[in-house]
Design a protein around this motif. Sequence first.
Motif, PDB file in Angstrom:
ATOM      1  N   ALA A   1      -3.164   3.964   7.134  1.00  0.00           N
ATOM      2  CA  ALA A   1      -2.848   2.573   7.600  1.00  0.00           C
ATOM      3  C   ALA A   1      -3.619   2.129   9.278  1.00  0.00           C
ATOM      4  O   ALA A   1      -3.766   1.544   9.857  1.00  0.00           O
TER       5      ALA A   1
ATOM      6  N   HIS B   1      -0.488   9.827  -1.718  1.00  0.00           N
ATOM      7  CA  HIS B   1      -0.252   9.195  -1.461  1.00  0.00           C
ATOM      8  C   HIS B   1       1.498   9.530  -1.390  1.00  0.00           C
ATOM      9  O   HIS B   1       2.168  10.119  -1.705  1.00  0.00           O
TER      10      HIS B   1
ATOM     11  N   ARG C   1       5.478   3.639   0.071  1.00  0.00           N
ATOM     12  CA  ARG C   1       5.328   2.601  -0.595  1.00  0.00           C
ATOM     13  C   ARG C   1       5.697   1.912   0.731  1.00  0.00           C
ATOM     14  O   ARG C   1       6.592   1.923   1.369  1.00  0.00           O
TER      15      ARG C   1
ATOM     16  N   VAL D   1      -4.531  -5.496   0.436  1.00  0.00           N
ATOM     17  CA  VAL D   1      -3.917  -4.331   2.029  1.00  0.00           C
ATOM     18  C   VAL D   1      -4.402  -3.687   1.560  1.00  0.00           C
ATOM     19  O   VAL D   1      -5.464  -2.396   2.117  1.00  0.00           O
ATOM     20  N   ARG D   2      -4.047  -3.297  -0.042  1.00  0.00           N
ATOM     21  CA  ARG D   2      -4.742  -1.192  -0.364  1.00  0.00           C
ATOM     22  C   ARG D   2      -5.722  -1.070  -0.102  1.00  0.00           C
ATOM     23  O   ARG D   2      -6.439  -0.100   0.042  1.00  0.00           O
ATOM     24  N   GLU D   3      -6.798  -1.844  -1.072  1.00  0.00           N
ATOM     25  CA  GLU D   3      -8.210  -1.867  -0.669  1.00  0.00           C
ATOM     26  C   GLU D   3      -8.920  -1.689   0.356  1.00  0.00           C
ATOM     27  O   GLU D   3      -9.485  -1.455   0.496  1.00  0.00           O
TER      28      GLU D   3
ATOM     29  N   TYR E   1       0.612  -1.188  -0.394  1.00  0.00           N
ATOM     30  CA  TYR E   1       0.104  -0.111   0.398  1.00  0.00           C
ATOM     31  C   TYR E   1       1.044   1.657   0.026  1.00  0.00           C
ATOM     32  O   TYR E   1       2.076   1.421   0.610  1.00  0.00           O
ATOM     33  N   GLU E   2       0.087   2.376  -0.114  1.00  0.00           N
ATOM     34  CA  GLU E   2       0.693   3.387  -0.351  1.00  0.00           C
ATOM     35  C   GLU E   2       0.280   4.354   1.215  1.00  0.00           C
ATOM     36  O   GLU E   2      -0.853   4.312   0.716  1.00  0.00           O
ATOM     37  N   GLU E   3       1.161   5.282   2.197  1.00  0.00           N
ATOM     38  CA  GLU E   3       0.919   5.901   2.798  1.00  0.00           C
ATOM     39  C   GLU E   3      -0.154   7.170   2.986  1.00  0.00           C
ATOM     40  O   GLU E   3       0.821   8.116   1.904  1.00  0.00           O
TER      41      GLU E   3
ATOM     42  N   LEU F   1      -7.140  -1.206   3.655  1.00  0.00           N
ATOM     43  CA  LEU F   1      -6.886   0.284   3.944  1.00  0.00           C
ATOM     44  C   LEU F   1      -7.861   1.040   3.171  1.00  0.00           C
ATOM     45  O   LEU F   1      -8.582   2.061   3.686  1.00  0.00           O
ATOM     46  N   ASP F   2      -8.255   1.689   1.946  1.00  0.00           N
ATOM     47  CA  ASP F   2      -9.137   2.368   1.985  1.00  0.00           C
ATOM     48  C   ASP F   2     -10.477   2.629   1.763  1.00  0.00           C
ATOM     49  O   ASP F   2     -11.395   3.368   2.002  1.00  0.00           O
TER      50      ASP F   2
END
Length: 311
Positions: free
Chosen positions: A243, A264, A267, A294-296, A161-163, A298-299
């Motif tokens: 996150a 963003h 990473r 994980v990215r999805e 993910y990107e912070e 958290l979003d």
Amino acid sequence: MQLRQLEYLVALARERHFVRAAAACYVSQPSLSAAIRRLEHELGVPIVRRGRRYEGLTPDGEVVLAWAHRILAEGDALRQELSALRDGLTGTLRLGVVPTALPVASLLTTPFCDRHPQARVSIESLSSAAITHGLAEFELDAAMTYLDDDSPSGVRRLPLYEERYVLLTPLDGPLAGVPTASWSQAATLPLCLLNSRMRNRRIIDECFAADGATAVPAIESDSVAGLYAHLPGGRWSSVISHAWLHMFGVPDGMRVVPLDGPAHGPRVGLVTGPDDPPSVLAGALLAEARRAGVREALDVRLRTYLDDHGH
């Protein structure tokens, strides 16, 4: 050359003391010393600088130590693979995690344990430098860390993910009613942030500086949990990575405010060591990471908290 001799050498380099190394290997000090002398004789090079006490390894010894780590790691990988074929995946996955990624580690470790009930996970909260060392020395099977110029070389990287940085602020605070806030506005609030030794803090300091501001927090912490412990009560605000909402959520009496600026940040990803192919345990974790989304996840969590306040 025997694996036991290599184990003794690794223990000696780690403990930097013959008696402590022998105790760690459950042998007598004379037995450990004799085994290392036999290794020197078999390889035809001096390995240990000897004086009245342990004085380190010779240049040849450093080369032998690097190979010892690799050979022992390959031996462990062989045993794991044979065990997995026979009984399913077993053993302990050694996972290093930078402190700011700890709140989301469960998105990988829980499905890993669900799929491999006989395996275990040992998590260590480590700096990025300690993670680099742990992977190089085969002391870690995998790590969750920043994927930037300082990330380890010669390893596999899987972005997770990107912070994304948001402001947590009291519902009755000066920025409670704004749809978005600037970094310079956030800098005027009574702040609680991570300390400057943390990679996350250095990143957000750059964001403050890009908006012509400097954050001077009243409270600094070396852990996300320590930061969050100060937020209930309505006095402090904080800039956090989205996150962290996965584990800590939004404290009562506070709201999430998007910050103007880059959508963003850096990473965060899963990295595995230089062994090729990766160990069975590391390979299994990589497989879970590819499935985890994980990215999805958290979003979705971030959108939920923003929607609660009309964003």
